[in-house]
Design an enzyme around this catalytic site. Structure first.
Site, PDB file in Angstrom:
ATOM      1  N   HIS A  85     -49.214  27.854  15.199  1.00 36.35           N
ATOM      2  CA  HIS A  85     -48.291  28.892  15.658  1.00 36.35           C
ATOM      3  C   HIS A  85     -47.137  28.284  16.451  1.00 36.35           C
ATOM      4  O   HIS A  85     -47.369  27.455  17.340  1.00 36.35           O
ATOM      5  CB  HIS A  85     -49.040  29.908  16.542  1.00 36.35           C
ATOM      6  CG  HIS A  85     -49.880  30.857  15.749  1.00 36.35           C
ATOM      7  ND1 HIS A  85     -51.020  30.438  15.084  1.00 36.35           N
ATOM      8  CD2 HIS A  85     -49.729  32.169  15.452  1.00 36.35           C
ATOM      9  CE1 HIS A  85     -51.538  31.476  14.434  1.00 36.35           C
ATOM     10  NE2 HIS A  85     -50.788  32.525  14.637  1.00 36.35           N
ATOM     11  N   LEU A 130     -49.735  35.217  21.183  1.00 37.90           N
ATOM     12  CA  LEU A 130     -49.753  36.631  21.575  1.00 37.90           C
ATOM     13  C   LEU A 130     -49.101  37.407  20.448  1.00 37.90           C
ATOM     14  O   LEU A 130     -48.128  36.938  19.852  1.00 37.90           O
ATOM     15  CB  LEU A 130     -48.913  36.773  22.852  1.00 37.90           C
ATOM     16  CG  LEU A 130     -48.693  38.150  23.450  1.00 37.90           C
ATOM     17  CD1 LEU A 130     -49.921  38.575  24.213  1.00 37.90           C
ATOM     18  CD2 LEU A 130     -47.510  38.090  24.403  1.00 37.90           C
TER      19      LEU A 130
HETATM   20  N1  LIG Z   1     -47.140  31.609  19.861  1.00 41.84           N
HETATM   21  C1  LIG Z   1     -47.070  32.847  19.356  1.00 41.84           C
HETATM   22  O1  LIG Z   1     -47.667  33.799  19.859  1.00 41.84           O
HETATM   23  N2  LIG Z   1     -46.301  33.013  18.231  1.00 41.84           N
HETATM   24  C2  LIG Z   1     -46.145  34.242  17.640  1.00 41.84           C
HETATM   25  N3  LIG Z   1     -46.602  35.437  18.006  1.00 41.84           N
HETATM   26  C3  LIG Z   1     -46.161  36.379  17.097  1.00 41.84           C
HETATM   27  O2  LIG Z   1     -46.367  37.570  17.123  1.00 41.84           O
HETATM   28  N4  LIG Z   1     -45.424  35.762  16.138  1.00 41.84           N
HETATM   29  C4  LIG Z   1     -45.375  34.425  16.446  1.00 41.84           C
HETATM   30  O3  LIG Z   1     -44.792  33.505  15.846  1.00 41.84           O
END
Ligand SMILES: NC(=O)NC1=NC(=O)NC1=O
Length: 173
Positions: free
Chosen positions: A67, A121
């Site tokens: 992510h 998140l």
């Molecule tokens: N580190 C993150 O929480 N990334 C993300 N949360 C999301 O809802 N989309 C993302 O790319």
């Protein structure tokens, strides 16, 4: 998109459509394809979640590491996936002031140093204040508990993305 269409997809079509339900982890869609036919959105979601739950901890942490940071380098460089770009901008992360961006970067770095994976998140369900608040709060959590919380957020993101793809109402799941 209706379930008849989903259940008729060959492997390539299925991974093309569902490959980014879990951010940058097309392997999961590739595995879930063999569980067809699916009875609906919840059934699909159940199989995505079951795959994640069955992984060893190293695999679960690997999913988190796929992510991109919230309001991180990839957002600045414009190299986010389309889904992530939409989600992060919906949380107001594309219009942070320099001070806020710095604060988030510092908290993200502390979180990653503590847990060995990035803070994840479901950004669509938050605004920028909630992101900072949640990050500061979860930074204090015991690692085992935080891994479970972070995977729960991955599943929330996946559910929202599945609902987008199937045209369902994510709240009704
Ligand atoms: N580190 C993150 O929480 N990334 C993300 N949360 C999301 O809802 N989309 C993302 O790319």
């Amino acid at each position: 998109m209706d379930m008849e269409k989903v259940n008729s997809m060959d492997f390539g079509e299925f991974v093309d459509v569902f490959g980014n339900v879990i951010e940058r982890c097309p392997l999961i869609a590739a595995a879930v394809w063999s569980q067809r036919p699916f009875s609906g959105l919840e059934d699909l979601e159940k199989h995505f979640s079951a795959f994640i739950d069955a992984l060893p901890q190293s695999g679960q942490e690997g999913i988190l590491r796929c992510h991109p940071d919230l309001a991180g380098r990839e957002l600045q460089r414009g190299t986010l996936t389309a889904e992530s770009q939409r989600e992060q901008s919906s949380a107001g992360l594309t219009s942070l002031g320099a001070e806020e961006r710095l604060q988030l970067a510092e908290l993200n770095a502390r979180y990653r140093a503590r847990f060995g994976f990035p803070f994840v998140l479901a950004a669509r369900l938050c605004d920028r204040d909630a992101v900072l608040r949640e990050l500061a709060r979860r930074l204090q959590r015991p690692p085992a508990q935080e891994l479970r919380t972070a995977l729960g957020e991955v599943k929330k993101i996946g559910r929202l993305r599945l609902a987008d793809l199937l045209g369902g109402d994510p709240a009704r799941l």
